[in-house]
Design a protein around this motif. Sequence first.
Motif, PDB file in Angstrom:
ATOM      1  N   PRO A  36       0.836  -1.203   0.000  1.00 29.37           N
ATOM      2  CA  PRO A  36       0.000   0.000   0.000  1.00 29.37           C
ATOM      3  C   PRO A  36       0.871   1.253   0.000  1.00 29.37           C
ATOM      4  N   GLY A  37       0.709   2.086  -1.015  1.00 30.81           N
ATOM      5  CA  GLY A  37       1.541   3.279  -1.128  1.00 30.81           C
ATOM      6  C   GLY A  37       2.954   2.979  -1.571  1.00 30.81           C
ATOM      7  N   GLY A  38       3.179   1.770  -2.095  1.00 33.84           N
ATOM      8  CA  GLY A  38       4.514   1.357  -2.488  1.00 33.84           C
ATOM      9  C   GLY A  38       5.037   2.105  -3.696  1.00 33.84           C
ATOM     10  N   HIS A  39       6.353   2.244  -3.759  1.00 35.87           N
ATOM     11  CA  HIS A  39       6.987   2.923  -4.887  1.00 35.87           C
ATOM     12  C   HIS A  39       8.466   2.527  -4.933  1.00 35.87           C
ATOM     13  N   VAL A  40       9.122   2.864  -6.020  1.00 32.88           N
ATOM     14  CA  VAL A  40      10.559   2.619  -6.176  1.00 32.88           C
ATOM     15  C   VAL A  40      11.285   3.955  -6.089  1.00 32.88           C
ATOM     16  N   SER A  41      12.333   4.010  -5.283  1.00 34.22           N
ATOM     17  CA  SER A  41      13.158   5.212  -5.168  1.00 34.22           C
ATOM     18  C   SER A  41      14.495   4.960  -5.870  1.00 34.22           C
ATOM     19  N   VAL A  42      14.701   5.604  -6.992  1.00 31.78           N
ATOM     20  CA  VAL A  42      15.893   5.385  -7.810  1.00 31.78           C
ATOM     21  C   VAL A  42      17.073   6.157  -7.219  1.00 31.78           C
ATOM     22  N   MET A  43      18.134   5.422  -6.900  1.00 32.47           N
ATOM     23  CA  MET A  43      19.309   6.016  -6.258  1.00 32.47           C
ATOM     24  C   MET A  43      20.581   5.565  -6.969  1.00 32.47           C
ATOM     25  N   LEU A  44      20.651   5.818  -8.276  1.00 31.71           N
ATOM     26  CA  LEU A  44      21.846   5.464  -9.031  1.00 31.71           C
ATOM     27  C   LEU A  44      22.957   6.478  -8.769  1.00 31.71           C
ATOM     28  N   ASP A  45      24.164   6.162  -9.208  1.00 30.61           N
ATOM     29  CA  ASP A  45      25.314   7.040  -8.961  1.00 30.61           C
ATOM     30  C   ASP A  45      25.049   8.444  -9.503  1.00 30.61           C
ATOM     31  N   LEU A  46      25.579   9.438  -8.813  1.00 33.23           N
ATOM     32  CA  LEU A  46      25.370  10.828  -9.240  1.00 33.23           C
ATOM     33  C   LEU A  46      26.526  11.323 -10.105  1.00 33.23           C
ATOM     34  N   ASP A  47      26.847  10.543 -11.159  1.00 31.57           N
ATOM     35  CA  ASP A  47      27.771  10.978 -12.193  1.00 31.57           C
ATOM     36  C   ASP A  47      26.986  11.021 -13.508  1.00 31.57           C
ATOM     37  N   ARG A  48      27.668  11.342 -14.594  1.00 29.95           N
ATOM     38  CA  ARG A  48      26.957  11.491 -15.868  1.00 29.95           C
ATOM     39  C   ARG A  48      26.272  10.200 -16.281  1.00 29.95           C
ATOM     40  N   GLU A  49      26.991   9.065 -16.168  1.00 30.75           N
ATOM     41  CA  GLU A  49      26.413   7.796 -16.583  1.00 30.75           C
ATOM     42  C   GLU A  49      25.214   7.436 -15.710  1.00 30.75           C
ATOM     43  N   GLY A  50      25.350   7.683 -14.411  1.00 33.04           N
ATOM     44  CA  GLY A  50      24.252   7.378 -13.509  1.00 33.04           C
ATOM     45  C   GLY A  50      23.025   8.232 -13.766  1.00 33.04           C
ATOM     46  N   GLU A  51      23.241   9.505 -14.078  1.00 35.06           N
ATOM     47  CA  GLU A  51      22.109  10.381 -14.349  1.00 35.06           C
ATOM     48  C   GLU A  51      21.405   9.977 -15.638  1.00 35.06           C
ATOM     49  N   THR A  96      19.524  13.691  -6.086  1.00 32.73           N
ATOM     50  CA  THR A  96      19.940  14.295  -7.346  1.00 32.73           C
ATOM     51  C   THR A  96      21.232  15.080  -7.108  1.00 32.73           C
ATOM     52  N   THR A  97      21.875  15.469  -8.183  1.00 33.84           N
ATOM     53  CA  THR A  97      23.114  16.244  -8.055  1.00 33.84           C
ATOM     54  C   THR A  97      22.854  17.626  -7.444  1.00 33.84           C
ATOM     55  N   ASN A  98      21.613  18.109  -7.540  1.00 35.37           N
ATOM     56  CA  ASN A  98      21.290  19.437  -7.010  1.00 35.37           C
ATOM     57  C   ASN A  98      20.795  19.402  -5.572  1.00 35.37           C
ATOM     58  N   LEU A  99      20.602  18.204  -5.025  1.00 36.97           N
ATOM     59  CA  LEU A  99      20.081  18.087  -3.671  1.00 36.97           C
ATOM     60  C   LEU A  99      21.026  18.738  -2.673  1.00 36.97           C
ATOM     61  N   LEU A 100      20.461  19.585  -1.799  1.00 37.83           N
ATOM     62  CA  LEU A 100      21.248  20.225  -0.738  1.00 37.83           C
ATOM     63  C   LEU A 100      22.482  20.917  -1.306  1.00 37.83           C
ATOM     64  N   ASP A 101      22.244  21.714  -2.340  1.00 34.72           N
ATOM     65  CA  ASP A 101      23.305  22.507  -2.969  1.00 34.72           C
ATOM     66  C   ASP A 101      24.447  21.656  -3.515  1.00 34.72           C
ATOM     67  N   GLY A 102      24.110  20.483  -4.018  1.00 36.02           N
ATOM     68  CA  GLY A 102      25.092  19.645  -4.690  1.00 36.02           C
ATOM     69  C   GLY A 102      26.023  18.887  -3.761  1.00 36.02           C
ATOM     70  N   GLN A 103      25.613  18.652  -2.516  1.00 35.79           N
ATOM     71  CA  GLN A 103      26.498  17.977  -1.557  1.00 35.79           C
ATOM     72  C   GLN A 103      26.805  16.535  -1.944  1.00 35.79           C
ATOM     73  N   PHE A 104      25.949  15.942  -2.777  1.00 32.73           N
ATOM     74  CA  PHE A 104      26.155  14.536  -3.129  1.00 32.73           C
ATOM     75  C   PHE A 104      26.609  14.349  -4.576  1.00 32.73           C
ATOM     76  N   ARG A 105      26.968  15.416  -5.233  1.00 28.28           N
ATOM     77  CA  ARG A 105      27.415  15.327  -6.627  1.00 28.28           C
ATOM     78  C   ARG A 105      28.603  14.370  -6.742  1.00 28.28           C
ATOM     79  N   ASN A 106      28.542  13.488  -7.745  1.00 28.60           N
ATOM     80  CA  ASN A 106      29.583  12.482  -8.014  1.00 28.60           C
ATOM     81  C   ASN A 106      29.733  11.452  -6.895  1.00 28.60           C
ATOM     82  N   ARG A 107      28.737  11.354  -6.029  1.00 26.53           N
ATOM     83  CA  ARG A 107      28.771  10.346  -4.964  1.00 26.53           C
ATOM     84  C   ARG A 107      28.061   9.067  -5.429  1.00 26.53           C
ATOM     85  N   GLN A 108      28.362   7.981  -4.744  1.00 28.47           N
ATOM     86  CA  GLN A 108      27.709   6.700  -4.961  1.00 28.47           C
ATOM     87  C   GLN A 108      27.049   6.259  -3.656  1.00 28.47           C
ATOM     88  N   PRO A 109      26.001   5.458  -3.718  1.00 32.18           N
ATOM     89  CA  PRO A 109      25.368   4.996  -2.482  1.00 32.18           C
ATOM     90  C   PRO A 109      26.327   4.267  -1.544  1.00 32.18           C
TER      91      PRO A 109
END
Length: 406
Positions: free
Chosen positions: A337-352, A373-386
């Motif tokens: 109920p209320g289920g969904h998929v949250s996509v969390m691929l790498d935040l590099d060009r290929e991942g995006e 996303t790369t823009n989340l929290l002023d880009g704090q996670f740009r080029n990061r991986q899970p």
Amino acid sequence: MAQRNRGYIDVDSLQQELIAGGEIVERIASFYNVSLPALHQTQNETRMACIFACGKEQETGDRALSIKAKQDGAVFRCFQYGCTVRGNLLNLMYLMKHNSEPADGKLKGREFKEIASDLQALVAGRTPEPKAETPSTRQSPATESMDDESPLLNIPLKDSENERARELVNLDEQFITDVADMSPQAAAYVRKRPFMTSEFMEKFRCGYLPSNAKGLLRGHFVYGYPDADGKVLTWFGRNLNYEDQHKKWQLSGDSSKEPQKFKFVKGFHRGQELFGEPQFRELATPEQLQQIGIILVEGPNDVINLHTLGIPALAVCSNTVTETQTDKLASMANSIPGGHVSVMLDLDREGENGSKQTILELAKRCCVRLAWTTNLLDGQFRNRQPESVTAEDWDTMLLPALMHIS
């Protein structure tokens, strides 16, 4: 002045218009509903693994196929030994549509009119005409299709008809999980990943297979790939010298022998599975999945790290999804109920790029959203991986962001 035929299509102008719009590979693939492997892009060239059934005997490197956009058109070529595909933009569209080359390697008559009409529809933003059935099916590292009469199946090693395969069921008994006993390369690989403790290596059936062991994966950091019931389907290895080999390859300019990061046993169809299912089902609760969704990541290390943080996740072992993987994910999401998929691929060009394809495919079947996303929290996670996410990252930034989306 001579008048043009009523059905005349100005192919040259349409090609220039398509190229001017950019992202021609992604747009053609989306038009024909083709899943792409990882894309490596520069200003004038896109590189990717060759996805076409064209005479090659094995999977190609992930930059074997080159597509170059020029002012007067586009050309593509595969540099893999044994691969024969090359041509212009219209040939590329034909291959994307039929996964085979036109007769004599050239578009003529009805085939040319068919692709010209598709090009016109693509540029105009219309959907393609239904394509005729062809006997070939597309198979690549990131995308594997299934034939209705002969589906691709992965059989647990213990049930294999091959005696040598059955003998590999307990390959992890040979793994080294103590950093002190590993090779320098393996030890460095593990130390860079604090979540990779002996406890979790045993839980996920992974570890260093020493160079004096038997098998094709010796000298690799090896992972077990279980099915949903925990039965090992295959083992796959991480090339511990990949980074150094890749730098040398880039400097050499040799497009045909790109080193591979992961080595999969021939015959395993990774596009049919989701990595980490047994651990996911063990950890996840309905309340948690309603809150954060089914977290979807790229690789095994992403799954393992998030698991250590108490976050259930599944990996596609690629940066795009196949239809089978999408169907599995949608079935799981729609059962909650209320289920969904949250996509969390790498935040590099290929991942995006992969995230775009993944979200489009999932959106046809279930609710889906981006976990970051790369823009989340002023880009704090740009080029990061899970796999780099810490407990503090999750508790103070990512979880509140997911809760806000909800």
